[in-house]
Design an enzyme around this catalytic site. Structure first.
Site, PDB file in Angstrom:
ATOM      1  N   LYS A 270     -12.578   8.364   3.322  1.00 16.62           N
ATOM      2  CA  LYS A 270     -12.572   7.100   4.080  1.00 16.62           C
ATOM      3  C   LYS A 270     -13.703   6.188   3.615  1.00 16.62           C
ATOM      4  O   LYS A 270     -14.848   6.620   3.483  1.00 16.62           O
ATOM      5  CB  LYS A 270     -12.692   7.377   5.588  1.00 16.62           C
TER       6      LYS A 270
ATOM      7  N   GLY B  78      -2.635  -2.286   9.333  1.00 22.59           N
ATOM      8  CA  GLY B  78      -3.553  -1.270   9.839  1.00 22.59           C
ATOM      9  C   GLY B  78      -4.811  -1.172   9.002  1.00 22.59           C
ATOM     10  O   GLY B  78      -5.636  -0.289   9.239  1.00 22.59           O
TER      11      GLY B  78
ATOM     12  N   ASN C  79      -6.122   1.237  14.885  1.00 26.01           N
ATOM     13  CA  ASN C  79      -5.584   2.577  15.158  1.00 26.01           C
ATOM     14  C   ASN C  79      -4.212   2.408  15.807  1.00 26.01           C
ATOM     15  O   ASN C  79      -4.114   1.819  16.879  1.00 26.01           O
ATOM     16  CB  ASN C  79      -6.536   3.339  16.076  1.00 26.01           C
ATOM     17  N   PHE C  80      -3.190   2.912  15.155  1.00 24.83           N
ATOM     18  CA  PHE C  80      -1.829   2.734  15.668  1.00 24.83           C
ATOM     19  C   PHE C  80      -1.375   3.879  16.554  1.00 24.83           C
ATOM     20  O   PHE C  80      -0.237   3.881  16.991  1.00 24.83           O
ATOM     21  CB  PHE C  80      -0.852   2.529  14.501  1.00 24.83           C
TER      22      PHE C  80
ATOM     23  N   GLY D 199     -12.706   1.603  12.273  1.00 23.07           N
ATOM     24  CA  GLY D 199     -12.247   0.446  13.048  1.00 23.07           C
ATOM     25  C   GLY D 199     -12.037   0.811  14.512  1.00 23.07           C
ATOM     26  O   GLY D 199     -12.313   0.018  15.415  1.00 23.07           O
TER      27      GLY D 199
ATOM     28  N   MET E 126      -1.389   6.437   3.839  1.00 21.95           N
ATOM     29  CA  MET E 126      -0.607   5.916   4.960  1.00 21.95           C
ATOM     30  C   MET E 126       0.751   5.397   4.512  1.00 21.95           C
ATOM     31  O   MET E 126       1.764   5.638   5.156  1.00 21.95           O
ATOM     32  CB  MET E 126      -1.391   4.804   5.688  1.00 21.95           C
TER      33      MET E 126
ATOM     34  N   HIS F 149     -14.003  11.490  10.209  1.00 18.39           N
ATOM     35  CA  HIS F 149     -12.824  11.220   9.361  1.00 18.39           C
ATOM     36  C   HIS F 149     -12.944  11.967   8.042  1.00 18.39           C
ATOM     37  O   HIS F 149     -14.018  12.474   7.714  1.00 18.39           O
ATOM     38  CB  HIS F 149     -12.688   9.714   9.093  1.00 18.39           C
TER      39      HIS F 149
ATOM     40  N   GLY G 148       0.856  -1.198   0.000  1.00 18.59           N
ATOM     41  CA  GLY G 148       0.000   0.000   0.000  1.00 18.59           C
ATOM     42  C   GLY G 148       0.884   1.237   0.000  1.00 18.59           C
ATOM     43  O   GLY G 148       0.522   2.288   0.515  1.00 18.59           O
ATOM     44  N   ALA G 149       2.073   1.080  -0.622  1.00 18.25           N
ATOM     45  CA  ALA G 149       3.141   2.090  -0.520  1.00 18.25           C
ATOM     46  C   ALA G 149       2.787   3.446  -1.124  1.00 18.25           C
ATOM     47  O   ALA G 149       3.388   4.447  -0.759  1.00 18.25           O
ATOM     48  CB  ALA G 149       4.409   1.550  -1.184  1.00 18.25           C
TER      49      ALA G 149
HETATM   50  P1  NAD Z   1      -5.319   4.774   0.206  1.00 15.20           P
HETATM   51  O1  NAD Z   1      -6.544   4.500  -0.601  1.00 15.20           O
HETATM   52  O2  NAD Z   1      -4.715   6.139   0.184  1.00 15.20           O
HETATM   53  O3  NAD Z   1      -4.160   3.727  -0.211  1.00 15.20           O
HETATM   54  C1  NAD Z   1      -4.409   2.362  -0.494  1.00 15.20           C
HETATM   55  C2  NAD Z   1      -3.117   1.716  -0.993  1.00 15.20           C
HETATM   56  O4  NAD Z   1      -3.364   0.310  -1.170  1.00 15.20           O
HETATM   57  C3  NAD Z   1      -2.632   2.251  -2.342  1.00 15.20           C
HETATM   58  O5  NAD Z   1      -1.213   2.309  -2.341  1.00 15.20           O
HETATM   59  C4  NAD Z   1      -3.077   1.158  -3.325  1.00 15.20           C
HETATM   60  O6  NAD Z   1      -2.275   1.084  -4.512  1.00 15.20           O
HETATM   61  C5  NAD Z   1      -2.828  -0.057  -2.436  1.00 15.20           C
HETATM   62  N1  NAD Z   1      -3.485  -1.300  -2.934  1.00 15.20           N
HETATM   63  C6  NAD Z   1      -4.698  -1.447  -3.493  1.00 15.20           C
HETATM   64  N2  NAD Z   1      -4.890  -2.738  -3.836  1.00 15.20           N
HETATM   65  C7  NAD Z   1      -3.760  -3.400  -3.495  1.00 15.20           C
HETATM   66  C8  NAD Z   1      -3.331  -4.748  -3.600  1.00 15.20           C
HETATM   67  N3  NAD Z   1      -4.120  -5.697  -4.149  1.00 15.20           N
HETATM   68  N4  NAD Z   1      -2.104  -5.076  -3.129  1.00 15.20           N
HETATM   69  C9  NAD Z   1      -1.283  -4.135  -2.590  1.00 15.20           C
HETATM   70  N5  NAD Z   1      -1.625  -2.839  -2.472  1.00 15.20           N
HETATM   71  C10 NAD Z   1      -2.855  -2.486  -2.903  1.00 15.20           C
HETATM   72  O7  NAD Z   1      -5.690   4.351   1.704  1.00 15.20           O
HETATM   73  P2  NAD Z   1      -5.101   4.920   3.092  1.00 15.20           P
HETATM   74  O8  NAD Z   1      -5.802   6.174   3.484  1.00 15.20           O
HETATM   75  O9  NAD Z   1      -3.612   4.886   3.039  1.00 15.20           O
HETATM   76  O10 NAD Z   1      -5.638   3.800   4.097  1.00 15.20           O
HETATM   77  C11 NAD Z   1      -5.288   2.444   3.934  1.00 15.20           C
HETATM   78  C12 NAD Z   1      -5.997   1.606   5.015  1.00 15.20           C
HETATM   79  O11 NAD Z   1      -5.472   1.961   6.306  1.00 15.20           O
HETATM   80  C13 NAD Z   1      -7.516   1.843   5.112  1.00 15.20           C
HETATM   81  O12 NAD Z   1      -8.134   0.621   5.416  1.00 15.20           O
HETATM   82  C14 NAD Z   1      -7.646   2.834   6.273  1.00 15.20           C
HETATM   83  O13 NAD Z   1      -8.899   2.794   6.908  1.00 15.20           O
HETATM   84  C15 NAD Z   1      -6.555   2.300   7.171  1.00 15.20           C
HETATM   85  N6  NAD Z   1      -6.007   3.241   8.184  1.00 15.20           N
HETATM   86  C16 NAD Z   1      -5.625   2.674   9.342  1.00 15.20           C
HETATM   87  C17 NAD Z   1      -5.017   3.441  10.312  1.00 15.20           C
HETATM   88  C18 NAD Z   1      -4.552   2.766  11.571  1.00 15.20           C
HETATM   89  O14 NAD Z   1      -3.967   3.445  12.444  1.00 15.20           O
HETATM   90  N7  NAD Z   1      -4.731   1.464  11.698  1.00 15.20           N
HETATM   91  C19 NAD Z   1      -4.834   4.815  10.116  1.00 15.20           C
HETATM   92  C20 NAD Z   1      -5.250   5.373   8.894  1.00 15.20           C
HETATM   93  C21 NAD Z   1      -5.815   4.564   7.916  1.00 15.20           C
END
Ligand code: NAD
Length: 273
Positions: free
Chosen positions: A166, A105, A132-133, A172, A20, A162, A15-16
């Site tokens: 989102k 996450g 949530n980290f 979560g 996030m 949010h 998800g680079a």
């Molecule tokens: P985003 O939409 O900006 O990014 C998603 C990323 O996933 C992109 O890089 C995309 O190319 C990649 N992706 C899509 N399909 C993929 C696959 N099959 N394999 C690998 N990569 C793939 O999303 P975001 O805002 O960065 O959020 C990502 C997740 O993290 C969401 O579920 C969000 O709710 C969650 N989140 C969690 C926390 C936490 O603290 N746990 C905080 C913020 C966001």
């Protein structure tokens, strides 16, 4: 398992290119972390670009499709993944097979998907999964358990806000708070809003979601009593609190002797109740 060493922890970042993922690449100090692999979705327009070209990090690591994940895990010490629920579930068998500790996450998995993911990981690799980290939000989740001390007649409601991009609602984190509150107060139902004739029943917990602008995340717990009220609130100023928490979890989960099971952020920060 990794032994203490002076070389940076090699992170395969899944998800680079996301909000996030980009921030994790940016925030990870070079003396402690190397981004050894960067993976994005199959249709992502930034595939093939380096992290430097994306302005995320002074690194020649290129963004690769999920088909490269197995190979990238072989040259990594840990996998950090922030994608979407569907991607997370489909990448999981490769991650388990890869055998390196995992920090995820990603939110929005159904309870059944979460259960299946936990059983696929248990006994195989150590993992930290958290909605949530941020350390502060985890303290809020832990503090919600203390609402047990309030007498009957107090009603608890949770409101979360949010950014407009989102996907999942409630967040979560709100679900984790709701779980603690339901246990503490004996709620058996959750309602996500009211309109028309809709009086509150004693067994109902209210969880309300707002979406707008660039809000990184606000969680508020209200305990309304007949003559007084308590408000507990966590507000993330920026997503850096999540990125730094995920990096901290990556160092924690790769420590020598970590059991192959699923941990939460409460374990990482020592808040397990
Ligand atoms: P985003 O939409 O900006 O990014 C998603 C990323 O996933 C992109 O890089 C995309 O190319 C990649 N992706 C899509 N399909 C993929 C696959 N099959 N394999 C690998 N990569 C793939 O999303 P975001 O805002 O960065 O959020 C990502 C997740 O993290 C969401 O579920 C969000 O709710 C969650 N989140 C969690 C926390 C936490 O603290 N746990 C905080 C913020 C966001």
């Amino acid at each position: 398992m990794r032994t203490p060493t002076s070389r940076p922890l090699r992170v395969c970042l899944v998800g680079a290119t996301g909000r996030m993922g980009t921030l994790i690449a940016r925030e990870a100090p070079g003396e402690r972390f190397e981004i050894s692999g960067a993976v994005a979705g199959p249709g992502d327009s930034r595939l093939g670009k380096t992290l430097r070209e994306l302005g995320a990090r002074d690194s020649d690591t290129k963004v690769s499709p999920p088909s490269s994940l197995a190979g990238l895990l072989r040259k990594s010490d840990v996998c950090i993944s922030f994608t979407n629920a569907q991607a997370e579930v489909s990448n999981l068998p490769t991650i388990v097979e890869g055998g390196v500790p995992y920090v995820s996450g990603t939110t929005g998995l159904t309870p059944q998907q979460r259960k299946e993911a936990n059983s696929a990981l248990t006994g195989k690799i150590p993992a930290v999964i958290a909605s949530n980290f941020s350390v502060g939000a985890n303290l809020l989740i832990a503090m919600s358990a203390a609402l047990k001390a309030l007498p009957q007649g107090f009603d608890v409601s949770i409101v979360e806000a949010h950014h407009s991009g989102k996907v999942d609602a409630p967040s979560g984190t709100a679900l984790s708070i709701a779980q603690q509150v339901s246990k503490a107060r004996g709620y058996t139902k959750t309602v996500s809003g009211r309109s028309g004739a809709s009086k509150r029943a004693p067994d109902e917990l209210e969880v309300v979601s707002l979406r707008g602008g660039g809000t990184p995340g606000i969680h508020t717990v209200y305990a309304f009593g007949p003559h007084e009220m308590i408000t507990l609130e966590h507000l993330a100023f920026s997503r850096s609190s999540f990125a730094l928490g995920a990096l901290h979890a990556a160092e924690w989960v790769t420590a020598e002797g970590r059991e192959p099971r699923v941990y939460g952020m409460a374990d990482v920060v020592g808040l397990r109740l």
